[in-house]
Every structure is written in structure tokens, then in C-alpha cells.
Motif scaffolding. Structure first.
Motif, PDB file in Angstrom:
ATOM      1  N   ASP A  36      -8.245 120.205  13.179  1.00  0.00           N
ATOM      2  CA  ASP A  36      -7.700 121.674  13.293  1.00  0.00           C
ATOM      3  C   ASP A  36      -8.454 122.349  14.353  1.00  0.00           C
ATOM      4  O   ASP A  36      -9.415 121.979  15.067  1.00  0.00           O
ATOM      5  CB  ASP A  36      -7.555 122.489  12.070  1.00  0.00           C
ATOM      6  N   TRP A  64       3.111 129.870  12.501  1.00  0.00           N
ATOM      7  CA  TRP A  64       3.659 129.235  13.556  1.00  0.00           C
ATOM      8  C   TRP A  64       4.369 130.380  14.347  1.00  0.00           C
ATOM      9  O   TRP A  64       3.814 131.487  14.572  1.00  0.00           O
ATOM     10  CB  TRP A  64       4.864 128.255  13.481  1.00  0.00           C
ATOM     11  N   SER A 109      -2.971 128.982   8.914  1.00  0.00           N
ATOM     12  CA  SER A 109      -3.015 128.366  10.319  1.00  0.00           C
ATOM     13  C   SER A 109      -3.453 126.966  10.215  1.00  0.00           C
ATOM     14  O   SER A 109      -2.948 126.255  11.217  1.00  0.00           O
ATOM     15  CB  SER A 109      -4.062 129.359  11.134  1.00  0.00           C
ATOM     16  N   GLN A 150      11.060 124.953  16.479  1.00  0.00           N
ATOM     17  CA  GLN A 150      10.653 124.024  17.509  1.00  0.00           C
ATOM     18  C   GLN A 150      11.795 123.164  18.117  1.00  0.00           C
ATOM     19  O   GLN A 150      11.897 122.966  19.218  1.00  0.00           O
ATOM     20  CB  GLN A 150       9.278 123.049  17.056  1.00  0.00           C
ATOM     21  N   ARG A 209      -5.607 114.289  13.500  1.00  0.00           N
ATOM     22  CA  ARG A 209      -5.607 115.327  14.314  1.00  0.00           C
ATOM     23  C   ARG A 209      -6.705 116.407  13.775  1.00  0.00           C
ATOM     24  O   ARG A 209      -6.226 116.566  12.685  1.00  0.00           O
ATOM     25  CB  ARG A 209      -4.334 116.064  14.817  1.00  0.00           C
ATOM     26  N   GLU A 226      -0.527 124.721  10.736  1.00  0.00           N
ATOM     27  CA  GLU A 226      -0.032 124.343  11.959  1.00  0.00           C
ATOM     28  C   GLU A 226      -0.245 123.340  12.551  1.00  0.00           C
ATOM     29  O   GLU A 226       0.388 123.020  13.676  1.00  0.00           O
ATOM     30  CB  GLU A 226      -0.202 126.022  12.789  1.00  0.00           C
ATOM     31  N   THR A 227      -1.542 122.898  12.399  1.00  0.00           N
ATOM     32  CA  THR A 227      -1.961 121.364  12.960  1.00  0.00           C
ATOM     33  C   THR A 227      -0.826 120.596  12.996  1.00  0.00           C
ATOM     34  O   THR A 227      -0.747 119.773  13.857  1.00  0.00           O
ATOM     35  CB  THR A 227      -3.279 121.190  12.424  1.00  0.00           C
ATOM     36  N   VAL A 246       4.431 118.243  17.940  1.00  0.00           N
ATOM     37  CA  VAL A 246       5.098 118.363  19.163  1.00  0.00           C
ATOM     38  C   VAL A 246       4.425 117.263  20.121  1.00  0.00           C
ATOM     39  O   VAL A 246       4.821 117.083  21.117  1.00  0.00           O
ATOM     40  CB  VAL A 246       4.629 119.780  19.778  1.00  0.00           C
ATOM     41  N   ASP A 247       3.246 117.072  20.200  1.00  0.00           N
ATOM     42  CA  ASP A 247       2.275 116.217  21.250  1.00  0.00           C
ATOM     43  C   ASP A 247       2.919 114.815  21.086  1.00  0.00           C
ATOM     44  O   ASP A 247       2.960 113.970  21.680  1.00  0.00           O
ATOM     45  CB  ASP A 247       0.890 116.119  20.792  1.00  0.00           C
ATOM     46  N   GLU A 299       1.553 121.110  15.725  1.00  0.00           N
ATOM     47  CA  GLU A 299       1.160 120.893  17.039  1.00  0.00           C
ATOM     48  C   GLU A 299       1.115 119.125  17.048  1.00  0.00           C
ATOM     49  O   GLU A 299       1.428 118.795  18.324  1.00  0.00           O
ATOM     50  CB  GLU A 299      -0.385 121.255  17.078  1.00  0.00           C
TER      51      GLU A 299
END
Length: 281
Positions: free
Chosen positions: A265, A76, A91, A129, A263, A94-95, A101-102, A98
Motif C-alpha cells: 500500500d 476510489w 484507502s 474502472q 503489492r 484501494e490497493t 488495473v496493473d 490498483e
């Protein structure tokens, strides 16, 4: 030999070991010089090769991950300290941030729980965040807990992050948690015990953080039924999954009363299952 020449040779030597041989060589060279990779590329390519580089390169040629060689991994917006006692943050994970956040646009989370925190990656990324949030990281390994707490303290999140021993395979594991939580994050073990993994993973990363039974689903079966009692009424839980596990994990979520979403990646693989409690009718 100059740094530039050594990097070309090292990238060639690592081609059979790594999918990113040039990047690996640059990170190891930067570590040997005690500088950042960007400084290396911009200002130090004509330097002489430091004596320590050969030993670092030899370790990578034996499939040891770069993150364990350097003791650091970016995740991040953070740089985390890592050792072979914790899974290397990737990485793909990190999904989950994300997705959070959404999913959380109107009301930032105040209380966050990270189940199986390891290095502290997911919890600390979430605290970065959402500056007003506080969180708890649960971890079965005392060594990993110490690493997570050290990362929290070093990054300035020590007063907002509490690392706590816990094992979801033990009855009553959640009784000591001061919920409810607005956001629960989890990257559990989800690899099938018979899976063929790359040598740098199989030989170096902690198996307790990787393997979860013949189907890779054992830990979801422990975790998901416990989530309703840990979540706040409008809270969400986001769990990392293997690329082929969407249907199986979604079914477990639905059976526990959740609305389920997923979700992908950056590679387009299913990566994060998002669980929301079904509103009462």
C-alpha cells in the motif's frame, strides 16, 4: 462563533481521539452545513456555526467514526453510503483495485466476483474502472447486502451488479455462483482475535468483518482452496492481507496451485496478495 473559529477549537478537542483531527472537524462541519468539504473551505469559513455541529462533534469525541456519523465514505472514485452494519472502506483497500488495473492491461475483465462485499466498495470500484464488466457481490449479512445493492442502484450500476447471499464457511457456498470469473476481489476478515484495535474500530465496526481466529488466517483457509474452481483460466484473484501476513497467505496460495505476488500500500506495507493459476507445463 464562525466556522473557522469552531474548526480550530474542534481540531484541538479531537487531537486525543483522532489521527486526523482537523480533517474530521471539517468533514463534520460540512455535513452539518449540508455542503461538500471543498465548498466549506472555499466559501463558508466565515459563516456562523450551525446548531447541529456540536452533536456531531460530541459523537466523534466518543470515538464514533466520521463515516458512520455522516453515513458516507469516499472510495476510489465513488462515494458510498455506509452504516455500522458494514466495514468502513479504507484507502488501503484501494490497493486491490490498483493491483488489478496493473495486472489486467490487455484484456479487461468481463466477469468480476467480490467475496464479502460489505458496502459493495471493491465490486463497484471495479465496475467503475471497467464499464463493460458485470459482477456479483457475495455477503453473509442480509443487512450489508441491502446496503451494497442500494449503493449499486444509487451509483447507476444496478443492472451490472448483483448482490447475493453467501457464506464461505458453509459447505457448497460457491455452487450457486455462475463462474468462471476473470477477476476475484476479496477483503476478508484478517485480524487476530487478541489484537488491540483503536476504540473507533473495536467499539463501532462489525466484528464479523474484522476477526479471523488466533492468527487472523481462518477465512483464507476457507477461501483460497475454492478459488481455482471459480477463476477463468487466465483470471486472477486479489486478496487483502494484514501487513504481517504475506508469507502465510502466500503459502496457502502456493499450496492451491497459484503463482503468488504481493503489492504494497502507500505506506509500504504488504496489502494485496495476487494469485494467478500456474500455467500447465
Amino acid at each position: 462563533m464562525t466556522v473557522s473559529e469552531a474548526l480550530r477549537t474542534a481540531a484541538h478537542d479531537l487531537a486525543g481521539v483522532s489521527d486526523t483531527p482537523r480533517l474530521d472537524a471539517e468533514l463534520l462541519m460540512a455535513d452539518a452545513l449540508g455542503i461538500t468539504r471543498s465548498t466549506l473551505l472555499l466559501n463558508r469559513m466565515r459563516d456562523q456555526v450551525p446548531p447541529s455541529f456540536a452533536a456531531l462533534l460530541a459523537r466523534r469525541q466518543m470515538h464514533e467514526p466520521v463515516a458512520y456519523i455522516t453515513g458516507r465514505q469516499d472510495f476510489w472514485t465513488l462515494t458510498l453510503n455506509v452504516t455500522p452494519a458494514v466495514l468502513i472502506p479504507r484507502s488501503d483497500s484501494e490497493t486491490l483495485i490498483e493491483a488489478a488495473v496493473d495486472a489486467i492491461k490487455c484484456r479487461p475483465p468481463q466477469r468480476i466476483l467480490d467475496l464479502g462485499t460489505g458496502s459493495g466498495a471493491l465490486l463497484l470500484a471495479a465496475l467503475a474502472q471497467w464499464p463493460e464488466a458485470r459482477g456479483i457481490g457475495i455477503e453473509a449479512s442480509d443487512v450489508a447486502l441491502a446496503i451494497a445493492q442500494s449503493n449499486a442502484d444509487r451509483l447507476g450500476y444496478g443492472e451490472r451488479a448483483r448482490m447475493q447471499h453467501g457464506n464461505w464457511r458453509h459447505p457448497g457456498w460457491h455452487d450457486a455462483l455462475p463462474g468462471p470469473f476473470d477477476l476475484i476481489l476479496c477483503n476478508p476478515p484478517y485480524v487476530e482475535t487478541t489484537a488491540a484495535l483503536a476504540p473507533q474500530v473495536m467499539q463501532h465496526e462489525p466484528h464479523s468483518a474484522l476477526f479471523a481466529g488466533d492468527e487472523g488466517l481462518d477465512d483464507y483457509r476457507f477461501l483460497i482452496p475454492a478459488l481455482p474452481r471459480l477463476l477463468a483460466p487466465c483470471g486472477i484473484a486479489i486478496l487483502e492481507i494484514g501487513a504481517s501476513q504475506r508469507l502465510a497467505v502466500s503459502a496457502l496460495g502456493s499450496a492451491s496451485g497459484f503463482d503468488v505476488d504481493c503489492r504494497q500500500d502507500l505506506a509500504g506495507h504488504d496489502r494485496a496478495v495476487i494469485l494467478r493459476q500456474t500455467p500447465p507445463t
